[in-house]
Write a protein that holds these residues in place. Structure first.
Motif, mmCIF file in Angstrom:
data_model
loop_
_atom_site.group_PDB
_atom_site.id
_atom_site.type_symbol
_atom_site.label_atom_id
_atom_site.label_comp_id
_atom_site.label_asym_id
_atom_site.label_seq_id
_atom_site.Cartn_x
_atom_site.Cartn_y
_atom_site.Cartn_z
ATOM 1 N N PRO A 64 9.566 6.331 -8.716
ATOM 2 C CA PRO A 64 9.614 7.082 -7.716
ATOM 3 C C PRO A 64 8.213 6.905 -7.106
ATOM 4 C CG PRO A 64 8.932 8.205 -9.525
ATOM 5 C CD PRO A 64 9.700 6.969 -10.283
ATOM 6 N N THR A 65 8.148 7.164 -5.757
ATOM 7 C CA THR A 65 6.768 7.034 -4.984
ATOM 8 C C THR A 65 6.374 8.619 -5.420
ATOM 9 O OG1 THR A 65 7.689 8.007 -2.890
ATOM 10 C CG2 THR A 65 7.789 5.634 -3.458
ATOM 11 N N LEU A 66 4.958 8.659 -4.768
ATOM 12 C CA LEU A 66 4.289 9.842 -4.849
ATOM 13 C C LEU A 66 4.974 10.915 -4.020
ATOM 14 C CD1 LEU A 66 1.936 11.737 -5.459
ATOM 15 C CD2 LEU A 66 0.656 10.762 -3.633
ATOM 16 N N GLN A 67 5.244 10.352 -2.717
ATOM 17 C CA GLN A 67 6.133 11.400 -1.851
ATOM 18 C C GLN A 67 7.412 11.976 -2.573
ATOM 19 O OE1 GLN A 67 4.387 8.480 -1.242
ATOM 20 N NE2 GLN A 67 3.680 8.323 0.778
ATOM 21 N N GLU A 68 8.092 11.263 -3.183
ATOM 22 C CA GLU A 68 9.438 11.575 -3.795
ATOM 23 C C GLU A 68 9.062 12.743 -4.702
ATOM 24 O OE1 GLU A 68 12.262 7.578 -3.082
ATOM 25 O OE2 GLU A 68 10.789 7.715 -4.805
ATOM 26 N N VAL A 69 7.881 12.302 -5.611
ATOM 27 C CA VAL A 69 7.849 13.345 -6.765
ATOM 28 C C VAL A 69 7.074 14.544 -6.052
ATOM 29 C CG1 VAL A 69 6.262 13.980 -8.680
ATOM 30 C CG2 VAL A 69 7.287 11.560 -8.366
ATOM 31 N N VAL A 70 6.333 14.722 -5.081
ATOM 32 C CA VAL A 70 5.773 15.915 -4.258
ATOM 33 C C VAL A 70 7.184 16.643 -3.670
ATOM 34 C CG1 VAL A 70 4.543 16.837 -2.532
ATOM 35 C CG2 VAL A 70 3.497 15.093 -3.945
ATOM 36 N N GLN A 71 8.023 15.849 -3.195
ATOM 37 C CA GLN A 71 9.089 16.644 -2.515
ATOM 38 C C GLN A 71 9.920 17.306 -3.548
ATOM 39 O OE1 GLN A 71 9.759 16.615 0.944
ATOM 40 N NE2 GLN A 71 11.077 18.499 -0.079
ATOM 41 N N LEU A 72 10.023 16.659 -5.042
ATOM 42 C CA LEU A 72 10.828 17.274 -5.845
ATOM 43 C C LEU A 72 10.238 18.477 -6.350
ATOM 44 C CD1 LEU A 72 13.163 17.076 -8.020
ATOM 45 C CD2 LEU A 72 11.305 16.114 -9.586
ATOM 46 N N LEU A 73 8.818 18.674 -6.170
ATOM 47 C CA LEU A 73 8.047 19.826 -6.717
ATOM 48 C C LEU A 73 8.332 20.903 -5.659
ATOM 49 C CD1 LEU A 73 4.867 18.553 -7.972
ATOM 50 C CD2 LEU A 73 6.905 19.123 -9.362
ATOM 51 N N ILE A 74 8.228 20.641 -4.362
ATOM 52 C CA ILE A 74 8.577 21.620 -3.217
ATOM 53 C C ILE A 74 9.784 21.939 -3.462
ATOM 54 C CG2 ILE A 74 8.574 21.682 -0.745
ATOM 55 C CD1 ILE A 74 6.140 19.585 -0.725
ATOM 56 N N ASP A 75 10.809 21.270 -3.480
ATOM 57 C CA ASP A 75 12.175 21.710 -3.627
ATOM 58 C C ASP A 75 12.456 22.471 -4.632
ATOM 59 O OD1 ASP A 75 12.724 19.918 -1.301
ATOM 60 O OD2 ASP A 75 13.704 18.405 -2.662
ATOM 61 N N ASN A 76 11.884 22.430 -5.792
ATOM 62 C CA ASN A 76 11.730 23.425 -6.889
ATOM 63 C C ASN A 76 10.767 24.732 -6.727
ATOM 64 O OD1 ASN A 76 13.437 22.361 -9.603
ATOM 65 N ND2 ASN A 76 12.711 20.612 -8.389
ATOM 66 N N GLN A 77 10.259 24.793 -5.558
ATOM 67 C CA GLN A 77 9.222 25.724 -5.194
ATOM 68 C C GLN A 77 8.327 25.857 -6.354
ATOM 69 O OE1 GLN A 77 12.132 28.979 -4.469
ATOM 70 N NE2 GLN A 77 11.596 28.732 -2.499
ATOM 71 N N HIS A 84 0.661 -1.407 -0.058
ATOM 72 C CA HIS A 84 -0.089 0.003 0.200
ATOM 73 C C HIS A 84 0.901 1.113 -0.067
ATOM 74 C CE1 HIS A 84 -4.291 -1.517 1.104
ATOM 75 N NE2 HIS A 84 -3.695 -2.136 0.303
ATOM 76 N N GLN A 85 2.012 1.421 -0.585
ATOM 77 C CA GLN A 85 2.457 2.502 -0.987
ATOM 78 C C GLN A 85 2.321 3.091 -2.004
ATOM 79 O OE1 GLN A 85 4.954 3.616 1.399
ATOM 80 N NE2 GLN A 85 3.945 1.890 2.585
ATOM 81 N N LEU A 86 2.177 4.316 -2.302
ATOM 82 C CA LEU A 86 1.778 4.994 -3.553
ATOM 83 C C LEU A 86 2.987 5.299 -4.406
ATOM 84 C CD1 LEU A 86 -0.059 7.613 -1.732
ATOM 85 C CD2 LEU A 86 -1.171 5.976 -3.008
ATOM 86 N N ILE A 87 2.662 4.526 -5.783
ATOM 87 C CA ILE A 87 3.754 4.215 -6.734
ATOM 88 C C ILE A 87 3.504 5.107 -8.028
ATOM 89 C CG2 ILE A 87 4.882 2.591 -8.021
ATOM 90 C CD1 ILE A 87 5.589 2.164 -4.957
#
Length: 246
Positions: A93-106, A46-49
Motif C-alpha cells: 500500500p501507499t500511505l494515502q491508501e492506509v490513511v483512507q482505510l483508517l478514515i473509512d473505519n472512522q 517520490h510516492q510514499l510507500i
C-alpha cells in the motif's frame, strides 16, 4: 487495576497477517487496537510507500531497493504470498491508501508513522509527509517517530506542533538530549532495553517495542506505560481487559 496503556499494532497485526498491508491494518482495527504503527519510504517517483525494509525482498516476490522502483513497479509485487498462500495477491500500500482505510473505519486512535530514514535519507520525505497530512482532514492522532534524529529535527522546523517520538535500541543519551531540546515528546525504546533501565523515564512518555510475550505485556501494563507496540494486538487487548477485571 487501572491501566490506561494503549495497544498499538506493529505494522498492523503483524503476527497474524502479512505485515504493512491493508489486510493487516484492518485485522488490527477489528481486534480493537488503539493504534496503528507503520513505516514510510520514498519510491523512485517520490510516492510514499508503506514497507518496513528498504528493499522489497523479504516481504514480497520482488527484489531490489524501494527508491529504485516506481509506484507502478511496486504495485505489481505480491506482498502476501511470503506470509501465506491465503494472502497471495496482496499489494504493497501507499500511505494515502492506509490513511483512507483508517478514515473509512472512522479510526480515532493513534497513527504512528515511522520515517525510515536511518539507512537511506530520502531527501524531502519529511516535507512530503507533512504536506500530505496538511492537505487532508483525519480523525486520528498522528505521531511521527524515527531512529534518525535529523528527521525529527527537520519535522520540528517544518511543523513545531507535530507530535514526535524517538525510536532507539540503546541510544538513550541521544534521545534524552532530543527531549531536552524539545525535538521530541516521547520515547519509543526496545522493550529489552526498558526492562534493563526501568527508571529511564516516566511511564507516560514510554511506548516500547516489540512487546509480544505475555510477560512483557504484563510488565508494561502494570507500569501503566503510555502504550505498547505489539505484533499481536488481539492478544494484548484481551490481556489488558483481564488485568483490568473486565
Amino acid at each position: 487495576m487501572k491501566i490506561d496503556t494503549k495497544v498499538i499494532a506493529h505494522r498492523g497485526s503483524k503476527g497474524t497477517r502479512p505485515e504493512n498491508t491493508l489486510v493487516s491494518f484492518q485485522a488490527a482495527l477489528n481486534d480493537g487496537a488503539d493504534g496503528i504503527e507503520t513505516d514510510v519510504h520514498f519510491s523512485k517517483d517520490h510516492q510514499l510507500i508503506i514497507m518496513h525494509d528498504e528493499t522489497v525482498d523479504r516481504t514480497t516476490n520482488g527484489h531490489g531497493l524501494i527508491y529504485e522502483k516506481n509506484l507502478a513497479e511496486i504495485k505489481h509485487l505480491d506482498a502476501g504470498m511470503r506470509f501465506s498462500e491465503e494472502f497471495k495477491g496482496t499489494q504493497v500500500p501507499t500511505l494515502q491508501e492506509v490513511v483512507q482505510l483508517l478514515i473509512d473505519n472512522q479510526f480515532a486512535g493513534i497513527f504512528n508513522l515511522e520515517l525510515k530514514t536511518n539507512k537511506i535519507q530520502y531527501p524531502g520525505i519529511e516535507q512530503a509527509v507533512d504536506e500530505y497530512f496538511s492537505s487532508i482532514h483525519y480523525p486520528f492522532q498522528l505521531i511521527y517517530s524515527s531512529f534518525n534524529a535529523r528527521s525529527l529535527e527537520i519535522l520540528t522546523n517544518i511543523d513545531p506542533q507535530a507530535y514526535r517520538a524517538k525510536l532507539f535500541k540503546t541510544a538513550a543519551k541521544q534521545a534524552k538530549g532530543l527531549k531536552r531540546s524539545r525535538f521530541i515528546e516521547d520515547f519509543h525504546p526496545d522493550i529489552r532495553w526498558v526492562k534493563r533501565h526501568p527508571y529511564f523515564a516516566s511511564a507516560k512518555h514510554l511506548r516500547p517495542w516489540t512487546v509480544n510475550t505475555t510477560e512483557d505485556m504484563q510488565y508494561c501494563f502494570k507500569k501503566n506505560m503510555a502504550a505498547i507496540i505489539t505484533d499481536f494486538p488481539a492478544r494484548a487487548v484481551q490481556l489488558r481487559a483481564e488485568m483490568r477485571g473486565e
